[in-house]
Design a protein around this motif. Structure first.
Motif, PDB file in Angstrom:
ATOM      1  N   MET A   1       0.850  -1.203   0.000  1.00  0.00           N
ATOM      2  CA  MET A   1       0.000   0.000   0.000  1.00  0.00           C
ATOM      3  C   MET A   1       0.875   1.238   0.000  1.00  0.00           C
ATOM      4  SD  MET A   1      -2.934   1.115   2.747  1.00  0.00           S
ATOM      5  CE  MET A   1      -3.809   2.669   2.537  1.00  0.00           C
ATOM      6  N   ALA A   2       0.576   2.167  -0.862  1.00  0.00           N
ATOM      7  CA  ALA A   2       1.380   3.385  -0.974  1.00  0.00           C
ATOM      8  C   ALA A   2       1.206   4.253   0.265  1.00  0.00           C
ATOM      9  CB  ALA A   2       0.979   4.171  -2.217  1.00  0.00           C
ATOM     10  N   LYS A   3       2.269   4.876   0.664  1.00  0.00           N
ATOM     11  CA  LYS A   3       2.240   5.762   1.817  1.00  0.00           C
ATOM     12  C   LYS A   3       1.517   7.062   1.458  1.00  0.00           C
ATOM     13  CE  LYS A   3       5.252   8.186   5.063  1.00  0.00           C
ATOM     14  NZ  LYS A   3       6.656   8.471   5.424  1.00  0.00           N
ATOM     15  N   ILE A   4       0.629   7.481   2.361  1.00  0.00           N
ATOM     16  CA  ILE A   4      -0.123   8.702   2.110  1.00  0.00           C
ATOM     17  C   ILE A   4       0.629   9.901   2.673  1.00  0.00           C
ATOM     18  CG2 ILE A   4      -2.296   9.906   2.476  1.00  0.00           C
ATOM     19  CD1 ILE A   4      -2.523   7.457   0.730  1.00  0.00           C
ATOM     20  N   ARG A   5       0.869  10.882   1.844  1.00  0.00           N
ATOM     21  CA  ARG A   5       1.493  12.118   2.285  1.00  0.00           C
ATOM     22  C   ARG A   5       0.608  13.284   1.867  1.00  0.00           C
ATOM     23  NH1 ARG A   5       3.821  14.705  -1.995  1.00  0.00           N
ATOM     24  NH2 ARG A   5       4.216  13.473  -3.882  1.00  0.00           N
ATOM     25  N   ASN A   6       0.950  14.451   2.323  1.00  0.00           N
ATOM     26  CA  ASN A   6       0.149  15.638   2.042  1.00  0.00           C
ATOM     27  C   ASN A   6       0.793  16.491   0.962  1.00  0.00           C
ATOM     28  OD1 ASN A   6      -1.779  14.995   3.950  1.00  0.00           O
ATOM     29  ND2 ASN A   6      -0.705  16.069   5.599  1.00  0.00           N
ATOM     30  N   GLN A   7      -0.035  17.116   0.171  1.00  0.00           N
ATOM     31  CA  GLN A   7       0.415  18.116  -0.782  1.00  0.00           C
ATOM     32  C   GLN A   7      -0.579  19.259  -0.731  1.00  0.00           C
ATOM     33  OE1 GLN A   7       0.429  16.086  -4.526  1.00  0.00           O
ATOM     34  NE2 GLN A   7      -1.775  16.282  -4.838  1.00  0.00           N
ATOM     35  N   TYR A   8      -0.245  20.357  -1.364  1.00  0.00           N
ATOM     36  CA  TYR A   8      -1.077  21.553  -1.287  1.00  0.00           C
ATOM     37  C   TYR A   8      -1.391  22.024  -2.705  1.00  0.00           C
ATOM     38  CZ  TYR A   8       0.523  21.332   3.501  1.00  0.00           C
ATOM     39  OH  TYR A   8       0.777  20.901   4.770  1.00  0.00           O
ATOM     40  N   VAL A   9      -2.684  22.244  -2.956  1.00  0.00           N
ATOM     41  CA  VAL A   9      -3.158  22.578  -4.298  1.00  0.00           C
ATOM     42  C   VAL A   9      -3.806  23.956  -4.270  1.00  0.00           C
ATOM     43  CG1 VAL A   9      -4.638  21.854  -6.219  1.00  0.00           C
ATOM     44  CG2 VAL A   9      -3.566  20.136  -4.752  1.00  0.00           C
ATOM     45  N   CYS A  10      -3.514  24.770  -5.273  1.00  0.00           N
ATOM     46  CA  CYS A  10      -4.115  26.109  -5.375  1.00  0.00           C
ATOM     47  C   CYS A  10      -5.547  25.976  -5.895  1.00  0.00           C
ATOM     48  CB  CYS A  10      -3.290  26.983  -6.322  1.00  0.00           C
ATOM     49  SG  CYS A  10      -4.007  28.624  -6.602  1.00  0.00           S
ATOM     50  N   SER A  11      -6.492  26.599  -5.195  1.00  0.00           N
ATOM     51  CA  SER A  11      -7.902  26.522  -5.599  1.00  0.00           C
ATOM     52  C   SER A  11      -8.197  27.361  -6.835  1.00  0.00           C
ATOM     53  CB  SER A  11      -8.798  26.975  -4.440  1.00  0.00           C
ATOM     54  OG  SER A  11      -8.526  28.323  -4.089  1.00  0.00           O
ATOM     55  N   LYS A  12      -7.291  28.245  -7.221  1.00  0.00           N
ATOM     56  CA  LYS A  12      -7.496  29.091  -8.405  1.00  0.00           C
ATOM     57  C   LYS A  12      -6.941  28.445  -9.669  1.00  0.00           C
ATOM     58  CE  LYS A  12      -9.443  32.655  -6.353  1.00  0.00           C
ATOM     59  NZ  LYS A  12     -10.811  33.092  -6.658  1.00  0.00           N
ATOM     60  N   CYS A  13      -5.677  28.046  -9.620  1.00  0.00           N
ATOM     61  CA  CYS A  13      -5.032  27.505 -10.820  1.00  0.00           C
ATOM     62  C   CYS A  13      -4.719  26.015 -10.717  1.00  0.00           C
ATOM     63  CB  CYS A  13      -3.745  28.274 -11.134  1.00  0.00           C
ATOM     64  SG  CYS A  13      -2.454  28.093  -9.868  1.00  0.00           S
ATOM     65  N   GLU A  14      -4.965  25.405  -9.534  1.00  0.00           N
ATOM     66  CA  GLU A  14      -4.772  23.979  -9.286  1.00  0.00           C
ATOM     67  C   GLU A  14      -3.314  23.536  -9.417  1.00  0.00           C
ATOM     68  OE1 GLU A  14      -7.474  21.567 -11.450  1.00  0.00           O
ATOM     69  OE2 GLU A  14      -9.258  22.508 -10.591  1.00  0.00           O
ATOM     70  N   THR A  15      -2.374  24.449  -9.212  1.00  0.00           N
ATOM     71  CA  THR A  15      -0.957  24.084  -9.184  1.00  0.00           C
ATOM     72  C   THR A  15      -0.648  23.355  -7.877  1.00  0.00           C
ATOM     73  OG1 THR A  15      -0.369  26.002 -10.531  1.00  0.00           O
ATOM     74  CG2 THR A  15       1.400  24.977  -9.246  1.00  0.00           C
ATOM     75  N   VAL A  16       0.103  22.258  -7.976  1.00  0.00           N
ATOM     76  CA  VAL A  16       0.439  21.446  -6.802  1.00  0.00           C
ATOM     77  C   VAL A  16       1.733  21.964  -6.177  1.00  0.00           C
ATOM     78  CG1 VAL A  16       0.979  19.125  -5.985  1.00  0.00           C
ATOM     79  CG2 VAL A  16      -0.713  19.443  -7.809  1.00  0.00           C
ATOM     80  N   HIS A  17       1.723  22.149  -4.831  1.00  0.00           N
ATOM     81  CA  HIS A  17       2.897  22.587  -4.080  1.00  0.00           C
ATOM     82  C   HIS A  17       3.248  21.513  -3.057  1.00  0.00           C
ATOM     83  CE1 HIS A  17       1.067  26.224  -5.688  1.00  0.00           C
ATOM     84  NE2 HIS A  17       2.207  26.866  -5.510  1.00  0.00           N
ATOM     85  N   ILE A  18       4.541  21.309  -2.828  1.00  0.00           N
ATOM     86  CA  ILE A  18       4.983  20.329  -1.840  1.00  0.00           C
ATOM     87  C   ILE A  18       4.782  20.866  -0.428  1.00  0.00           C
ATOM     88  CG2 ILE A  18       6.960  19.005  -1.004  1.00  0.00           C
ATOM     89  CD1 ILE A  18       8.083  19.051  -3.813  1.00  0.00           C
TER      90      ILE A  18
END
Length: 457
Positions: A1-18
């Motif tokens: 099972m893959a390990k679940i980690r968190n990421q952060y997504v912009c609600s305007k442009c949906e760019t993913v940030h670590i």
């Protein structure tokens, strides 16, 4: 099972940030990053409590005939139906937003009452009100609780189960920000919850052919709360607008996959609920005083609907070195430009005058075609000369004082003629005749003021 980690997504442009940041590095917007779970090593997002579905490719030869005859369900209101192009479509998802207390619940309760009286199976889901509150509103608005199912729940799984059990044709969720999936760690109203719940309910509605209406909260700047993807997800986005101190309500459609956008529905809020506004075109002219200097009528175009508005001006002498310029319902930069044109091209002395401009009824005008009406109102007030009450003005004023053509002039003048106006002052490029309307074509501001019998020397 893959390990679940968190990421952060912009609600305007949906760019993913670590990592979380107060500002999105891609679009530059502030406070738009929200937390989201992602599978480590894959970069793909996963939703807790929901297994990924297995998609398959379908060959075009396997596709059956496509039914393009959308089944529109009448809302019981001519204005509501007009805005939606005939009504709410079966199997569609509609998002309606508006300020608290504006009348969203009243509007949708009346819709369900009308649909229920015509044999449609309706379900009202609420997590904000009690059953007795909803039932009382239904009876007050002339409906019957028997024809409308009422569900008080805020758990997504419970709502899905009851929809499948009750088999309604129309479902109203009031509101999407109060619904939550208990498998997700975030609280109701968070961006993750709103996105997940809206997606699940939308999939269910399309699979079962249900007309789903989601009520959405709005932020302090008037936009719908939650991720931007929410508006992309639904088929129709509707804003319910109005001043809570006024009786007038406006239903504005800004997205509609089953018809044109830009049309308006106009209502009057009373003790018995929302009533279609019969004379929507001339509603802002009811209290107009004819023969008053500084008052000019402009046929504004809001979406695809013409609304006649009254532009008022008051020009008074001042001893101040910095005369006041006040505009209510108009763009101040546009007003300053027009005043400069009057001083330069006509020779009016406004440097020692305070100028106040307003659009009656709280209407906001951003249409350049209102320029000519503004100019006529200012000159009328300055010289204390009333404009003929049967005149309307349509035209954009250029920096050289020329009158430029406006959009949909024929439609504007046609509505004005229907309400009894007999003369229209427009740009010289307009050539179409309008029944019952005398068209006065003008090339510049000086010519326009002369046609309106306004002196400017």
């Amino acid at each position: 099972m893959a390990k679940i980690r968190n990421q952060y997504v912009c609600s305007k442009c949906e760019t993913v940030h670590i990592q979380w940041s107060g500002r999105c590095n891609s679009c530059g917007e502030w406070n738009t990053l929200y937390e989201q779970a992602a599978a480590s090593g894959s970069g793909r997002t996963v939703s807790a409590g929901k297994a990924r579905s297995k998609a398959s490719i379908c060959n075009s030869l396997d596709l059956g005939p496509v039914d393009l005859d959308w089944q529109a369900i009448s809302t019981g209101s001519a204005e509501f139906d007009r805005a939606l192009g005939g009504g709410v479509t079966a199997g569609s998802v509609t998002l309606i937003g508006g300020e608290p207390g504006i009348g969203k619940s009243t509007l949708l309760t009346q819709f369900l009452a009308a649909a229920g009286s015509h044999g449609y199976r309706c379900l009202y889901v609420s997590a904000e009100e009690s059953r007795s509150q909803i039932a009382g509103r239904i009876h007050r608005l002339g409906g019957s609780e028997i024809s409308i199912g009422i569900l008080i729940a805020n758990e997504l799984e419970d709502i899905e189960d009851q929809i499948l059990k009750y088999q309604p044709q129309i479902v109203v969720i009031d509101s999407i920000q109060t619904i939550s999936d208990h498998f997700m760690p975030s609280s109701a109203g968070s961006i993750n919850q709103v996105r997940e719940c809206a997606t699940r309910l939308s999939d269910l509605a399309k699979a079962e052919g249900i007309a789903l209406v989601l009520v959405g909260h709005v932020t302090k700047d008037g936009t719908l709360a939650g991720p931007r993807v929410l508006e992309h997800l639904v088929d129709t986005v509707v804003y319910f607008e109005g001043d809570r101190d006024s009786y007038l309500r406006v239903l504005r459609v800004i997205k509609h996959r089953f018809g044109p956008v830009g049309d308006l529905g106009m209502f009057e809020m009373g003790s018995a609920g929302l009533v279609d506004l019969e004379n929507a075109t001339g509603v802002h002219l009811v209290d107009r005083v004819e023969g008053q200097a500084g008052s000019v009528v402009f046929p504004a175009l809001d979406g695809r609907r013409v609304i006649l508005t009254e532009v008022q001006a008051l020009v008074v002498p001042t001893s101040s070195e910095q005369p006041r310029r006040v505009a209510t319902g108009l763009e101040m930069n546009r007003v300053l430009l027009l005043l400069a044109v009057l001083e330069k091209k006509i020779g009016l002395r406004l440097y020692n005058k305070d100028v106040f401009l307003s659009v009656a009824g709280g209407v906001r005008l951003a249409d350049p075609a209102a320029d000519l009406a503004i100019v006529a109102a200012v000159v009328s007030s300055l010289n204390d000369q009333p404009v003929d009450s049967s005149y309307v003005f349509v035209g954009e004023v250029g920096l050289g004082g020329e009158i430029r053509s406006a959009s949909n002039v024929r439609q504007r003048l046609g509505e004005a003629s229907r309400l009894g106006f007999t003369t229209g002052i427009v740009g010289s490029n307009f050539s179409d005749p309008v029944s019952g309307m005398l068209i006065l074509k003008v090339k510049d501001v000086r010519n326009a003021l002369g046609q309106a019998s306004l002196t400017f020397s």
